[in-house]
Structures are given as structure tokens and as C-alpha cells.
Enzyme design. Structure first.
Site, mmCIF file in Angstrom:
data_model
loop_
_atom_site.group_PDB
_atom_site.id
_atom_site.type_symbol
_atom_site.label_atom_id
_atom_site.label_comp_id
_atom_site.label_asym_id
_atom_site.label_seq_id
_atom_site.Cartn_x
_atom_site.Cartn_y
_atom_site.Cartn_z
ATOM 1 N N HIS A 1 0.850 -1.196 0.000
ATOM 2 C CA HIS A 1 0.000 0.000 0.000
ATOM 3 C C HIS A 1 0.878 1.235 0.000
ATOM 4 O O HIS A 1 2.110 1.140 0.064
ATOM 5 C CB HIS A 1 -0.933 0.025 1.221
ATOM 6 C CG HIS A 1 -0.223 0.128 2.541
ATOM 7 N ND1 HIS A 1 0.133 -0.970 3.293
ATOM 8 C CD2 HIS A 1 0.223 1.209 3.244
ATOM 9 C CE1 HIS A 1 0.741 -0.576 4.399
ATOM 10 N NE2 HIS A 1 0.810 0.748 4.395
ATOM 11 N N HIS B 1 4.857 7.288 2.437
ATOM 12 C CA HIS B 1 5.613 6.047 2.325
ATOM 13 C C HIS B 1 4.943 5.072 1.366
ATOM 14 O O HIS B 1 3.745 5.149 1.101
ATOM 15 C CB HIS B 1 5.805 5.378 3.692
ATOM 16 C CG HIS B 1 4.549 4.787 4.285
ATOM 17 N ND1 HIS B 1 3.763 5.458 5.188
ATOM 18 C CD2 HIS B 1 3.952 3.577 4.112
ATOM 19 C CE1 HIS B 1 2.742 4.690 5.548
ATOM 20 N NE2 HIS B 1 2.835 3.537 4.899
ATOM 21 N N HIS C 1 -5.968 -1.873 4.561
ATOM 22 C CA HIS C 1 -5.960 -0.699 3.691
ATOM 23 C C HIS C 1 -5.144 -0.997 2.443
ATOM 24 O O HIS C 1 -4.224 -1.820 2.451
ATOM 25 C CB HIS C 1 -5.416 0.546 4.396
ATOM 26 C CG HIS C 1 -4.049 0.410 4.994
ATOM 27 N ND1 HIS C 1 -3.618 -0.684 5.689
ATOM 28 C CD2 HIS C 1 -2.998 1.263 5.003
ATOM 29 C CE1 HIS C 1 -2.383 -0.504 6.108
ATOM 30 N NE2 HIS C 1 -1.968 0.664 5.690
ATOM 31 N N TYR D 1 9.372 2.033 9.940
ATOM 32 C CA TYR D 1 9.514 3.081 8.923
ATOM 33 C C TYR D 1 10.992 3.417 8.779
ATOM 34 O O TYR D 1 11.708 3.560 9.776
ATOM 35 C CB TYR D 1 8.734 4.336 9.324
ATOM 36 C CG TYR D 1 7.243 4.177 9.204
ATOM 37 C CD1 TYR D 1 6.625 4.155 7.959
ATOM 38 C CD2 TYR D 1 6.451 4.033 10.337
ATOM 39 C CE1 TYR D 1 5.264 3.996 7.852
ATOM 40 C CE2 TYR D 1 5.087 3.869 10.231
ATOM 41 C CZ TYR D 1 4.492 3.845 8.989
ATOM 42 O OH TYR D 1 3.150 3.678 8.876
ATOM 43 N N HIS E 1 1.162 -0.315 15.162
ATOM 44 C CA HIS E 1 0.150 0.714 14.989
ATOM 45 C C HIS E 1 -1.088 0.384 15.820
ATOM 46 O O HIS E 1 -1.424 -0.797 16.000
ATOM 47 C CB HIS E 1 -0.298 0.799 13.529
ATOM 48 C CG HIS E 1 0.722 1.358 12.593
ATOM 49 N ND1 HIS E 1 1.339 2.573 12.795
ATOM 50 C CD2 HIS E 1 1.214 0.873 11.420
ATOM 51 C CE1 HIS E 1 2.172 2.810 11.802
ATOM 52 N NE2 HIS E 1 2.128 1.793 10.957
ATOM 53 N N GLU F 1 8.174 1.401 4.261
ATOM 54 C CA GLU F 1 7.695 0.683 5.447
ATOM 55 C C GLU F 1 7.756 -0.819 5.193
ATOM 56 O O GLU F 1 7.465 -1.283 4.094
ATOM 57 C CB GLU F 1 6.252 1.073 5.769
ATOM 58 C CG GLU F 1 5.681 0.342 6.984
ATOM 59 C CD GLU F 1 4.179 0.541 7.171
ATOM 60 O OE1 GLU F 1 3.722 0.490 8.328
ATOM 61 O OE2 GLU F 1 3.472 0.724 6.169
#
Length: 308
Positions: free
Chosen positions: A153, A215, A200, A256, A247, A266
Site C-alpha cells: 500500500h 511512504h 488498507h 519506517y 500501529h 515501510e
């Protein structure tokens, strides 16, 4: 859910400052496989578990950042249908001919309200993942570097993320999985959108400047692989932004870090599943720190301010 429209993220095209240094980084540290170079100077990579010819493309430029982020759609009929919906919505589209990118079919290109370039395509050559479609082994041997499963993503920064979200939802069929609210309790600071069942496929944060990249993310399979990725980054003296950590949003585990040109990348593992009948998860401003970095429960300033 039945996936009949936008299937998944397809490729990211990223600008780098030093091509040779970047190729070495993405090959030796990230463990991506180089799959070709074209006459315009672009270098193509794929992750080892991906079947399509490329998912990550770099080119030399005077500034780092994101040229385009693309999604693969079901077939050419779907590509035509979605282009029609974009035009009906008032979006200007451009057809990029097949072959303009190596082993990639015709693409529909357009700009988001945040000025990021998005592409849709239906065809890309299947080069396999090295273990075949018949009686495959568990994994390829002799792989090096971090060796992610796939390009997963991206997170983009720009002003009008509300209009972005509306376009993704109403035209492309995405759904909002999670969001973070600003202090007024109404305005989104950030949204996470999915076209399938993942946590996501693209996310966006409200930011004063348009067309910024936060990112590009690569998927790992286990928390132990995230820790191993941190070891590899340390061995190669990679600049780490934060992590390994977790997260709150998505509940994924993460590191990161920056490539040699300053593009943030990431490594990501886990994350929630999502179906269209599920309401979005909301994070309030007083818990924004835990939403972004669950262990520290506070924001890393670089996370909000450093973009390319």
C-alpha cells in the site's frame, strides 16, 4: 468479498536521486528482484512472491517522491467501465498505451484532488514467483535481504483528502476502514481505504502541500520477519524513522525507514481484515498518538513533517 472491480495495488513509480545506489539498496537490502530496464531509464522490480512482472519502479530525478501509484483492475471491460465513471464524475483521464511501461498493458491515468497521479490497468505479464503453479515448494531458496511478500500500500499527503475519499468510494468502490479525527471531532486528519478485505490499500493524511508521498509499504509475513528486517537495516546502516513497533490503526506491526534518496518506506505485517458491512473504526484526537504508534502512545514528529 467478490472482487470484480479494482483488485489491488499494482505498482508504485518512485523518483530517486542516485540510480545505482538505489538499485543496490532495493536489491541487496530490500531483497527485491530486478525484472528490467527501459529506454527512459526506469528500473523495474518485483517482490519474490508476486507473479506480475513489476510492482515497484524507480527513475532518476532531481527530487525524490512519487510519480504515480497504480491499481490493477479485473479486466479490460472493467478498465473501460471505470474510465467512464471517472469521466462522468468530472475527472480528466489520459490513456497511456500498452508497452509504455515494460510488460504492462494500457493504463488509465488521472489526478486526485490532492494532485497525486493514480493509474488503473488490467494487464501485466505474469512472470511467476519462482516456485510455479503446479506442486510448488514452500518458498524460493537463496533469497537475500528483507525479502517482502508484496508491495502492499501507500500513504499520501495532501490538502483535500475529503474529495479524495469521495472519489475512491463513489467511483472506484473503495471503503473506509479507519480514520483519525482532528480536535473538532468532525474533520478527518487521516483515512485508510480498502478495495478488498485488507486493512488498507491506500491511506491519506491532511497536509498543506499537494502531491506528497509519505511512504510505500511492503508486506512481511510475521513479527519475527519484521524484527529480522530491523537487523538487516542496522547491518546496512539504513536510516530508521521508527520501529519495530505496532500501529493502533490497523493493528499492524511496522518499521519506517528511508531509502538513500530520502523516500520513506515501510515494512508492514498483520493488520485487520475488513468487509463492506463493517463500520469504520474511529480514532479521536486525544488518542491520536496511540492510533499511530500504539506502544509509545505519542507521535514521532518526523512522521507528520517529513515527506517527499
Amino acid at each position: 468479498m467478490a472482487m470484480t472491480g479494482v483488485l489491488r495495488p499494482g505498482h508504485a513509480v518512485v523518483r530517486v536521486l542516485d540510480l545505482d545506489e538505489s538499485v543496490k539498496f532495493y536489491t541487496d537490502v530490500m531483497g527485491l528482484k530486478e525484472t528490467g530496464r527501459d529506454n527512459s531509464g526506469r528500473v523495474y522490480f518485483k517482490c519474490n512472491e508476486e507473479h506480475d512482472h513489476n510492482s515497484f519502479v524507480i527513475r532518476k530525478a532531481d527530487s525524490a517522491g512519487l510519480d504515480a501509484f497504480a491499481f490493477k483492475v479485473l479486466n479490460n471491460a472493467t478498465l473501460n467501465e471505470l474510465e467512464g465513471k471517472l469521466k462522468d464524475y468530472g475527472v480528466t483521464t489520459e490513456r497511456v498505451p500498452a508497452g509504455e511501461m515494460l510488460e504492462t498493458g494500457e493504463r488509465v491515468r488521472f489526478k486526485l484532488p490532492t494532485e497525486h497521479v493514480i493509474e488503473l490497468y488490467a494487464q501485466k505479464t505474469d512472470v511467476g514467483n519462482g516456485i510455479g503453479y503446479v506442486n510448488p515448494e514452500a518458498f524460493q531458496q537463496g533469497l537475500k535481504g528483507i525479502n517482502p511478500l508484496r508491495m502492499d500500500h501507500c500513504l499520501i499527503y495532501g490538502p483535500d483528502i475529503d474529495a479524495n475519499r469521495k472519489l475512491f468510494e463513489e467511483v472506484l468502490g473503495f471503503g473506509m476502514v479507519e480514520h483519525i479525527l482532528l480536535e473538532d471531532g468532525k474533520t478527518d486528519l487521516a483515512t485508510w481505504l480498502s478495495c478488498g478485505t485488507k486493512a488498507h490499500d491506500i491511506a491519506m493524511v491532511r497536509h498543506g502541500e499537494p502531491a506528497k508521498l509519505h511512504h510505500v509499504s511492503f508486506l512481511l509475513e510475521t513479527w519475527e520477519q519484521v524484527l529480522r528486517a530491523a537487523d538487516i537495516m542496522s547491518m546496512h546502516r539504513v536510516s530508521i524513522d521508527i520501529g519495530p513497533t505496532r500501529h493502533g490503526v490497523t493493528r499492524g506491526t511496522t518499521i519506517y525507514f528511508f531509502d538513500p534518496s530520502g523516500n520513506r518506506m515501510e515494512t508492514f505485517c498483520g493488520g485487520n481484515y475488513w468487509y463492506p458491512d463493517m463500520p469504520p473504526i474511529t480514532w479521536t484526537w486525544d488518542e491520536v498518538g496511540a492510533g499511530v504508534f500504539y506502544h509509545d502512545r505519542k507521535l514521532n514528529e518526523r512522521f507528520l513533517s517529513v515527506v517527499t
